[in-house]
Motif scaffolding. Structure first.
Motif, short mmCIF file in Angstrom:
data_model
loop_
_atom_site.label_atom_id
_atom_site.label_comp_id
_atom_site.label_asym_id
_atom_site.label_seq_id
_atom_site.Cartn_x
_atom_site.Cartn_y
_atom_site.Cartn_z
N PHE A 1 0.31 -1.50 0.03
CA PHE A 1 -0.60 0.55 0.22
C PHE A 1 1.16 0.99 -0.32
O PHE A 1 0.77 1.94 -0.53
N ASP A 2 1.92 1.25 0.84
CA ASP A 2 3.13 2.33 1.21
C ASP A 2 3.25 3.15 -0.16
O ASP A 2 3.59 3.40 -0.84
N SER A 3 3.52 1.74 -1.30
CA SER A 3 4.63 1.96 -2.43
C SER A 3 4.22 2.41 -3.43
O SER A 3 4.46 2.99 -4.27
N THR A 4 2.32 1.97 -3.55
CA THR A 4 1.38 2.69 -4.42
C THR A 4 1.17 4.13 -4.60
O THR A 4 1.12 5.30 -4.78
N VAL A 5 1.38 4.44 -3.01
CA VAL A 5 1.23 5.67 -2.85
C VAL A 5 2.14 6.63 -2.86
O VAL A 5 2.12 7.93 -3.14
N GLU A 6 3.17 5.82 -2.36
CA GLU A 6 4.56 6.88 -2.60
C GLU A 6 4.88 7.13 -4.03
O GLU A 6 5.60 8.38 -4.34
N SER B 1 -10.35 -3.70 -5.75
CA SER B 1 -12.20 -3.63 -6.68
C SER B 1 -11.37 -2.02 -7.64
O SER B 1 -10.50 -1.36 -7.42
N GLU B 2 -12.75 -1.91 -8.18
CA GLU B 2 -12.68 -0.87 -8.82
C GLU B 2 -12.22 0.43 -7.95
O GLU B 2 -11.65 1.55 -8.29
N ALA B 3 -12.70 0.85 -7.38
CA ALA B 3 -12.76 1.85 -5.87
C ALA B 3 -11.54 2.27 -5.55
O ALA B 3 -11.13 3.37 -6.19
N GLU B 4 -10.50 0.87 -5.31
CA GLU B 4 -9.99 1.01 -5.47
C GLU B 4 -9.05 1.23 -6.46
O GLU B 4 -7.81 2.58 -6.21
N ARG B 5 -8.35 1.44 -6.71
CA ARG B 5 -8.12 1.32 -8.84
C ARG B 5 -8.15 2.84 -9.19
O ARG B 5 -7.47 3.80 -9.04
N GLU B 6 -10.11 3.62 -9.41
CA GLU B 6 -9.93 4.77 -8.49
C GLU B 6 -8.85 6.24 -7.48
O GLU B 6 -8.88 6.57 -8.63
N LEU B 7 -9.26 5.31 -6.76
CA LEU B 7 -8.89 6.47 -6.06
C LEU B 7 -6.90 6.22 -6.09
O LEU B 7 -6.57 7.64 -5.79
N LEU B 8 -6.45 5.24 -6.24
CA LEU B 8 -5.07 5.30 -6.97
C LEU B 8 -4.76 6.40 -7.69
O LEU B 8 -3.98 6.67 -8.42
N ARG B 9 -5.66 6.03 -8.82
CA ARG B 9 -5.79 7.17 -10.09
C ARG B 9 -5.55 8.57 -9.87
O ARG B 9 -4.89 9.00 -9.99
N ALA B 10 -6.52 8.75 -8.99
CA ALA B 10 -7.12 10.12 -8.40
C ALA B 10 -5.36 10.72 -7.53
O ALA B 10 -4.99 12.13 -7.76
N LEU B 11 -5.00 9.61 -6.60
CA LEU B 11 -3.74 10.07 -5.20
C LEU B 11 -2.86 10.69 -7.03
O LEU B 11 -1.91 11.38 -6.26
#
Length: 144
Positions: A113-118, A130-140
């Motif tokens: 999780f930390d590596s994807t956000v950073e 889930s699709e919601a998690e992918r959209e959140l990562l794309r927005a970040l």
């Protein structure tokens, strides 16, 4: 009439002639004092009426202040249990949030999780579930 009577009457006439202007001046001053006295009495009556009105207003103000104090005391007495309830609910919500955070961390490895956000690169670990998690990562990623 004799000469002595004429002299006495002339002296009396002279004294009366001298006294008349003094009498007129004295009469004007007495009239002025009466007018000023009436104005003074009217002013004193006005002050007395104003002081009575002020005393009545002060009594009403005191009564209003006492009523307001009682209202505030009643509302504080009602608000105290509500404040305690809110404090309890806040503590409970914090505990639940901590517990939920712990469960989320247990369900997903922290390093992935930390590596994807950073980083803006695609995650090297497992992909989001889930699709919601992918959209959140794309927005970040898009926000950086």
């Amino acid at each position: 009439m004799s000469t002595l009577e004429w002299i006495a009457q002339a002296a009396l006439l002279l004294l009366l002639a001298l006294a008349v202007p003094f009498a007129w001046r004295l009469e004007r001053q007495i009239s002025a004092l009466r007018r000023e006295g009436a104005a003074l009495e009217a002013g004193a009556a006005g002050i007395a009426a104003a002081s009575e009105a002020a005393e009545g207003t002060l009594a009403r103000l005191r009564a209003t202040a006492e009523q307001a104090g009682r209202n505030v005391a009643e509302r504080v007495a009602v608000a105290e249990p509500l404040r305690e309830d809110l404090r309890f609910l806040t503590e409970r919500a914090e505990q639940l949030a901590d517990r939920l955070d712990g469960l989320v961390r247990q369900a997903r490895p922290a390093s992935a999780f930390d590596s994807t956000v950073e980083s803006t690169a695609p995650p090297s670990g497992p992909s989001p579930r889930s699709e919601a998690e992918r959209e959140l990562l794309r927005a970040l990623r898009g926000g950086r």
